[in-house]
Write a protein that holds these residues in place. Sequence first.
Motif, PDB file in Angstrom:
ATOM      1  N   GLU A  37     -77.934 -35.743 -76.744  1.00 49.90           N
ATOM      2  CA  GLU A  37     -79.114 -35.631 -75.853  1.00 49.90           C
ATOM      3  C   GLU A  37     -80.706 -35.272 -76.360  1.00 49.90           C
ATOM      4  OE1 GLU A  37     -80.591 -31.867 -72.884  1.00 49.90           O
ATOM      5  OE2 GLU A  37     -78.343 -32.042 -73.247  1.00 49.90           O
ATOM      6  N   LEU A  38     -81.232 -36.489 -75.739  1.00 50.36           N
ATOM      7  CA  LEU A  38     -82.621 -36.606 -76.275  1.00 50.36           C
ATOM      8  C   LEU A  38     -83.525 -35.713 -75.428  1.00 50.36           C
ATOM      9  CD1 LEU A  38     -82.670 -40.469 -76.889  1.00 50.36           C
ATOM     10  CD2 LEU A  38     -82.123 -38.687 -78.493  1.00 50.36           C
ATOM     11  N   PRO A  39     -84.600 -35.216 -75.814  1.00 53.25           N
ATOM     12  CA  PRO A  39     -85.409 -34.663 -75.122  1.00 53.25           C
ATOM     13  C   PRO A  39     -86.426 -35.255 -74.147  1.00 53.25           C
ATOM     14  CG  PRO A  39     -86.394 -34.713 -77.209  1.00 53.25           C
ATOM     15  CD  PRO A  39     -84.898 -35.292 -77.476  1.00 53.25           C
ATOM     16  N   LYS A  40     -87.015 -34.802 -73.393  1.00 42.41           N
ATOM     17  CA  LYS A  40     -87.781 -35.625 -72.295  1.00 42.41           C
ATOM     18  C   LYS A  40     -88.888 -36.267 -73.032  1.00 42.41           C
ATOM     19  CE  LYS A  40     -90.737 -31.781 -70.676  1.00 42.41           C
ATOM     20  NZ  LYS A  40     -91.006 -30.959 -69.699  1.00 42.41           N
ATOM     21  N   THR A  67     -76.998 -44.678 -71.226  1.00 44.53           N
ATOM     22  CA  THR A  67     -77.553 -43.633 -70.515  1.00 44.53           C
ATOM     23  C   THR A  67     -76.814 -43.401 -69.184  1.00 44.53           C
ATOM     24  OG1 THR A  67     -79.531 -44.696 -69.886  1.00 44.53           O
ATOM     25  CG2 THR A  67     -79.592 -43.486 -72.025  1.00 44.53           C
ATOM     26  N   GLU A  98     -87.166 -37.829 -68.542  1.00 43.20           N
ATOM     27  CA  GLU A  98     -86.420 -36.582 -68.516  1.00 43.20           C
ATOM     28  C   GLU A  98     -85.548 -36.437 -69.668  1.00 43.20           C
ATOM     29  OE1 GLU A  98     -86.925 -34.464 -66.338  1.00 43.20           O
ATOM     30  OE2 GLU A  98     -88.656 -35.598 -65.491  1.00 43.20           O
ATOM     31  N   LYS A  99     -84.832 -35.556 -69.890  1.00 35.63           N
ATOM     32  CA  LYS A  99     -83.727 -35.410 -71.102  1.00 35.63           C
ATOM     33  C   LYS A  99     -82.706 -36.300 -70.727  1.00 35.63           C
ATOM     34  CE  LYS A  99     -84.042 -30.452 -72.274  1.00 35.63           C
ATOM     35  NZ  LYS A  99     -83.388 -29.290 -72.187  1.00 35.63           N
ATOM     36  N   THR A 100     -82.158 -36.957 -71.839  1.00 33.73           N
ATOM     37  CA  THR A 100     -81.498 -38.133 -71.690  1.00 33.73           C
ATOM     38  C   THR A 100     -80.072 -38.212 -72.274  1.00 33.73           C
ATOM     39  OG1 THR A 100     -83.393 -39.408 -71.355  1.00 33.73           O
ATOM     40  CG2 THR A 100     -81.397 -40.653 -72.007  1.00 33.73           C
ATOM     41  N   ARG A 126     -91.394 -40.296 -79.455  1.00 31.17           N
ATOM     42  CA  ARG A 126     -91.916 -39.166 -78.533  1.00 31.17           C
ATOM     43  C   ARG A 126     -93.043 -39.570 -78.220  1.00 31.17           C
ATOM     44  NH1 ARG A 126     -90.345 -33.605 -77.765  1.00 31.17           N
ATOM     45  NH2 ARG A 126     -91.038 -33.270 -75.756  1.00 31.17           N
TER      46      ARG A 126
END
Length: 130
Positions: A37-40, A67, A98-100, A126
Amino acid sequence: MKCEAMDLGVCGVEQVLCAGAVKFDTKDADKGIVLAELPKNIIITKAVAVVNKAFNAATTNVITIGTNDAANDLLGSSDVTAGTANSYVKDMFKIFKEKTIIKVKYTQTGAKATAGEADIYLNVVRIPEA
């Protein structure tokens, strides 16, 4: 993720993440499994599948990464030749505000595979929050 990122809070620094792995016998891989899970506020600039051991199902071996529900918007079915050990690279510029969730899917037909494994890597950057 297979290993933690240095600091996904740092804007503008590209990092290579080992998102995870899939093997010929990974449970529920045919439905798609979550790798990371990647952050937003992340840009994915590259997706890489390293097939370390060729998948050997009799008819077809298909690995996809993505995704979306089909887990194929980063690396699609024609991007990876799972029956051949090699590195498969796709450059992109996909912005996720968004979180992905990153998923991998492995499907096969014919006689079931008895071998095969692949590592999945993502290059990410980022970006500042708007």
